[in-house]
Design an enzyme around this catalytic site. Sequence first.
Site, PDB file in Angstrom:
ATOM      1  N   TYR A   1       0.831  -1.210   0.000  1.00  0.00           N
ATOM      2  CA  TYR A   1       0.000   0.000   0.000  1.00  0.00           C
ATOM      3  C   TYR A   1       0.865   1.259   0.000  1.00  0.00           C
ATOM      4  O   TYR A   1       0.651   2.174  -0.810  1.00  0.00           O
ATOM      5  CB  TYR A   1      -0.932  -0.021   1.211  1.00  0.00           C
TER       6      TYR A   1
ATOM      7  N   LYS B   1       1.145   4.163  -2.984  1.00  0.00           N
ATOM      8  CA  LYS B   1       0.795   5.570  -2.777  1.00  0.00           C
ATOM      9  C   LYS B   1       2.016   6.480  -3.001  1.00  0.00           C
ATOM     10  O   LYS B   1       1.877   7.603  -3.502  1.00  0.00           O
ATOM     11  CB  LYS B   1       0.202   5.758  -1.379  1.00  0.00           C
TER      12      LYS B   1
END
Length: 256
Positions: free
Chosen positions: A155, A159
């Site tokens: 994750y 990002k």
Amino acid sequence: MQLEGLNAVVTGGGRGIGREIALELAEAGASVAVADINLTSAQQTANTIQEMGRFAMAIAVDISDSAQVKNMVNAASEALGSLDILVNNAGIGISASVMETTDEELDHVLGVNLKGTFLCCREASKTMVAQGKGGRIVNIASSAGDNARVEGGAYCASKAGILQLTRVLAMELGPHGINVNSVSPGLTDTIAGPNVSANQAYRNSFLAQVSLGRAAHPRDVARAVRFLVSPESGYVTGETIHVDGGYSAGKPTVRA
Ligand SMILES: NC(=O)c1ccc[n+]([C@@H]2O[C@H](COP(=O)([O-])OP(=O)(O)OC[C@H]3O[C@@H](n4cnc5c(N)ncnc54)[C@H](O)[C@@H]3O)[C@@H](O)[C@H]2O)c1
């Protein structure tokens, strides 16, 4: 009505932060195409906007599939008449250590968050450049893009990639009058937020690092997006606005 006459696509607009972004832009006067892998929820957001007396439509899309993304951009710009604003909000999260992350989980998170955002930027910017009247792109990243956390390998990497993609696009699209920026939410109270947070202990430890002492409401994020697509931010590009209550500003270490 700062956005009167402008046409927007919001991905992941069926629920959570994306729904609030779609409503915020519509309240400011924009027509909105609500794109989501879940057509039923996208239609619900579109219905709410139509009840305000604004134009809205729902589009089914899996943003990790380039053919579906092309179809989304074509369908939206045809029905709306142009494409002025793209908000890349759709995203997914997992919590797993790097050692425990499976190939499937890695492909899924990078495929939706990073590749999906890339594909939407690519197709929308082709349309915006061809239109020749500029545009705005806002990518929803995360405070996890520049704050590492345990069990955030896939994750956080996805990002962080979005933050750098934003800067590259700001360089490439500036000459076409297209501003590209990111908004990085911290812990935000949506269905996904607390789920990703997994448990109260995680939430408490996160909030202990938030200077303002509370989680974000999705509208806190949506208002930053509205600023970045409004005339007021016309000279802002390649930038990231953290909407995280001070989480990214520093560590709340107290000197004894
Ligand atoms: N909630 C938080 O605490 C938080 C914090 C930082 C960043 N974010 C980011 O904000 C964005 C929205 O988060 P949220 O909490 O509202 O999530 P959410 O799960 O409530 O909503 C995400 C939406 O995206 C849609 N979606 C998922 N995969 C898709 C795909 N492949 N194609 C198209 N649509 C897809 C879902 O159907 C859903 O409607 C995400 O990018 C997330 O990473 C959230």
